[in-house]
Design a protein around this motif. Sequence first.
Motif, PDB file in Angstrom:
ATOM      1  N   GLN A  69     -38.526 -16.045   5.477  1.00  7.14           N
ATOM      2  CA  GLN A  69     -39.335 -16.973   4.678  1.00  7.14           C
ATOM      3  C   GLN A  69     -39.023 -16.890   3.186  1.00  7.14           C
ATOM      4  OE1 GLN A  69     -43.382 -16.151   5.696  1.00  7.14           O
ATOM      5  NE2 GLN A  69     -42.961 -16.237   7.891  1.00  7.14           N
ATOM      6  N   GLY A  70     -37.791 -16.495   2.870  1.00  2.66           N
ATOM      7  CA  GLY A  70     -37.383 -16.394   1.473  1.00  2.66           C
ATOM      8  C   GLY A  70     -36.911 -17.731   0.934  1.00  2.66           C
ATOM      9  N   ASN A  71     -36.976 -17.855  -0.370  1.00  2.00           N
ATOM     10  CA  ASN A  71     -36.556 -19.073  -1.048  1.00  2.00           C
ATOM     11  C   ASN A  71     -35.431 -18.720  -2.025  1.00  2.00           C
ATOM     12  OD1 ASN A  71     -36.520 -21.720  -1.956  1.00  2.00           O
ATOM     13  ND2 ASN A  71     -38.168 -21.394  -3.419  1.00  2.00           N
ATOM     14  N   TRP A  72     -34.292 -19.383  -1.901  1.00  2.00           N
ATOM     15  CA  TRP A  72     -33.122 -19.200  -2.765  1.00  2.00           C
ATOM     16  C   TRP A  72     -33.403 -19.943  -4.064  1.00  2.00           C
ATOM     17  CZ3 TRP A  72     -28.039 -17.752  -0.590  1.00  2.00           C
ATOM     18  CH2 TRP A  72     -26.992 -17.848  -1.502  1.00  2.00           C
ATOM     19  N   LEU A  73     -33.465 -19.228  -5.200  1.00  2.00           N
ATOM     20  CA  LEU A  73     -33.862 -19.848  -6.455  1.00  2.00           C
ATOM     21  C   LEU A  73     -32.684 -20.160  -7.377  1.00  2.00           C
ATOM     22  CD1 LEU A  73     -36.993 -17.645  -7.193  1.00  2.00           C
ATOM     23  CD2 LEU A  73     -36.931 -19.959  -6.239  1.00  2.00           C
ATOM     24  N   ALA A 126     -27.823 -16.956   3.269  1.00  2.24           N
ATOM     25  CA  ALA A 126     -28.870 -17.982   3.312  1.00  2.24           C
ATOM     26  C   ALA A 126     -29.682 -17.880   4.602  1.00  2.24           C
ATOM     27  CB  ALA A 126     -28.256 -19.370   3.165  1.00  2.24           C
ATOM     28  N   SER A 127     -29.029 -17.642   5.714  1.00  2.00           N
ATOM     29  CA  SER A 127     -29.744 -17.523   6.997  1.00  2.00           C
ATOM     30  C   SER A 127     -30.644 -16.301   7.012  1.00  2.00           C
ATOM     31  CB  SER A 127     -28.740 -17.437   8.145  1.00  2.00           C
ATOM     32  OG  SER A 127     -28.059 -18.660   8.285  1.00  2.00           O
ATOM     33  N   THR A 128     -30.151 -15.190   6.481  1.00  2.00           N
ATOM     34  CA  THR A 128     -30.952 -13.966   6.443  1.00  2.00           C
ATOM     35  C   THR A 128     -32.181 -14.156   5.566  1.00  2.00           C
ATOM     36  OG1 THR A 128     -28.963 -12.625   6.798  1.00  2.00           O
ATOM     37  CG2 THR A 128     -30.898 -11.498   5.887  1.00  2.00           C
ATOM     38  N   GLN A 188     -42.917  -9.840   3.963  1.00  2.00           N
ATOM     39  CA  GLN A 188     -41.583  -9.968   4.542  1.00  2.00           C
ATOM     40  C   GLN A 188     -40.549  -9.068   3.853  1.00  2.00           C
ATOM     41  OE1 GLN A 188     -40.339 -11.952   7.157  1.00  2.00           O
ATOM     42  NE2 GLN A 188     -42.508 -12.161   7.659  1.00  2.00           N
ATOM     43  N   LEU A 189     -40.919  -8.490   2.724  1.00  2.00           N
ATOM     44  CA  LEU A 189     -39.975  -7.740   1.902  1.00  2.00           C
ATOM     45  C   LEU A 189     -39.308  -6.571   2.638  1.00  2.00           C
ATOM     46  CD1 LEU A 189     -38.653  -7.632  -0.865  1.00  2.00           C
ATOM     47  CD2 LEU A 189     -40.623  -6.340  -1.683  1.00  2.00           C
ATOM     48  N   PRO A 190     -40.052  -5.697   3.330  1.00  2.00           N
ATOM     49  CA  PRO A 190     -39.370  -4.585   4.026  1.00  2.00           C
ATOM     50  C   PRO A 190     -38.372  -5.062   5.082  1.00  2.00           C
ATOM     51  CG  PRO A 190     -41.726  -4.149   3.849  1.00  2.00           C
ATOM     52  CD  PRO A 190     -41.518  -5.576   3.417  1.00  2.00           C
ATOM     53  N   ALA A 191     -38.764  -6.053   5.866  1.00  2.00           N
ATOM     54  CA  ALA A 191     -37.866  -6.561   6.914  1.00  2.00           C
ATOM     55  C   ALA A 191     -36.649  -7.241   6.301  1.00  2.00           C
ATOM     56  CB  ALA A 191     -38.614  -7.531   7.819  1.00  2.00           C
ATOM     57  N   LEU A 192     -36.833  -7.959   5.198  1.00  2.00           N
ATOM     58  CA  LEU A 192     -35.698  -8.598   4.526  1.00  2.00           C
ATOM     59  C   LEU A 192     -34.747  -7.548   3.985  1.00  2.00           C
ATOM     60  CD1 LEU A 192     -34.113 -10.995   3.412  1.00  2.00           C
ATOM     61  CD2 LEU A 192     -35.605 -10.935   1.410  1.00  2.00           C
ATOM     62  N   ARG A 193     -35.266  -6.515   3.344  1.00  2.00           N
ATOM     63  CA  ARG A 193     -34.400  -5.443   2.830  1.00  2.00           C
ATOM     64  C   ARG A 193     -33.568  -4.832   3.963  1.00  2.00           C
ATOM     65  NH1 ARG A 193     -34.974  -3.457  -2.289  1.00  2.00           N
ATOM     66  NH2 ARG A 193     -36.816  -4.054  -3.474  1.00  2.00           N
ATOM     67  N   GLN A 194     -34.196  -4.600   5.113  1.00  2.00           N
ATOM     68  CA  GLN A 194     -33.487  -4.036   6.259  1.00  2.00           C
ATOM     69  C   GLN A 194     -32.398  -4.998   6.744  1.00  2.00           C
ATOM     70  OE1 GLN A 194     -33.658  -0.986   7.587  1.00  2.00           O
ATOM     71  NE2 GLN A 194     -32.045  -1.538   9.013  1.00  2.00           N
ATOM     72  N   ALA A 195     -32.724  -6.264   6.855  1.00  2.00           N
ATOM     73  CA  ALA A 195     -31.758  -7.261   7.325  1.00  2.00           C
ATOM     74  C   ALA A 195     -30.575  -7.382   6.354  1.00  2.00           C
ATOM     75  CB  ALA A 195     -32.441  -8.614   7.508  1.00  2.00           C
ATOM     76  N   LEU A 196     -30.859  -7.328   5.051  1.00  2.00           N
ATOM     77  CA  LEU A 196     -29.779  -7.403   4.062  1.00  2.00           C
ATOM     78  C   LEU A 196     -28.858  -6.190   4.157  1.00  2.00           C
ATOM     79  CD1 LEU A 196     -31.750  -8.776   0.972  1.00  2.00           C
ATOM     80  CD2 LEU A 196     -30.041 -10.011   2.347  1.00  2.00           C
ATOM     81  N   GLY A 216     -18.288 -18.284   5.498  1.00  2.00           N
ATOM     82  CA  GLY A 216     -19.524 -17.863   6.133  1.00  2.00           C
ATOM     83  C   GLY A 216     -20.342 -16.835   5.368  1.00  2.00           C
ATOM     84  N   VAL A 217     -19.861 -16.344   4.232  1.00  2.00           N
ATOM     85  CA  VAL A 217     -20.616 -15.334   3.486  1.00  2.00           C
ATOM     86  C   VAL A 217     -21.929 -15.930   2.980  1.00  2.00           C
ATOM     87  CG1 VAL A 217     -20.627 -13.826   1.461  1.00  2.00           C
ATOM     88  CG2 VAL A 217     -18.560 -14.003   2.864  1.00  2.00           C
TER      89      VAL A 217
END
Length: 181
Positions: A29-33, A22-24, A56-64, A16-17
């Motif tokens: 709206q991120g794309n895995w490159l 990937a879900s986060t 989306q960058l600030p919210a993504l950083r927080q979620a990560l 599940g890692v």
Amino acid sequence: MNRSLVLSILSDDKPGVVEALASTIAAHQGNWLESRMSHLAGKFAGILQISVPADQLPALRQALSELQARRGIEVVASETLEAETGEPLQNLHFNLMGNDRPGIIRELSQAFASHQINLDDLQTHCTSMPWSGDPMFTAEGIISLPVNVNMEQLMDQLNDISDELGVDIELGEPEDSVTQQ
């Protein structure tokens, strides 16, 4: 406008890692490159590049960062810089093999650095020699060097390392060996 991030990941190796990452990323709206991930000594380790909308960058950083508290997944995120265009670089493949001992990668990387050579890819393995059971160390990868590197001096230095450490070091040209950086 999209921003590019490189993430380094470390976690206990458990199911599940990758799905949690990937879900986060997708939820923002991120794309895995591009990625490289591996199981090492009971740990899951990886690096990956993603693209994400700037808003989306600030919210993504927080979620990560919350992944560590919720799932035990450590994530370090670093925004990438624009690629610098400079002089052409020559790519070479290298291969090293010999008895395992401390200092092999230190000696090899010092030799490359002394000639302004960048280590683009490195993979190492430690196994047993089939005929003796002694530890055998192998390393292979890709280096990028300026086209004006004195190859004779580099080869002399690598031969000295080979003799000193009792390893074999080979350089070879991969396909499409000149790139613009």
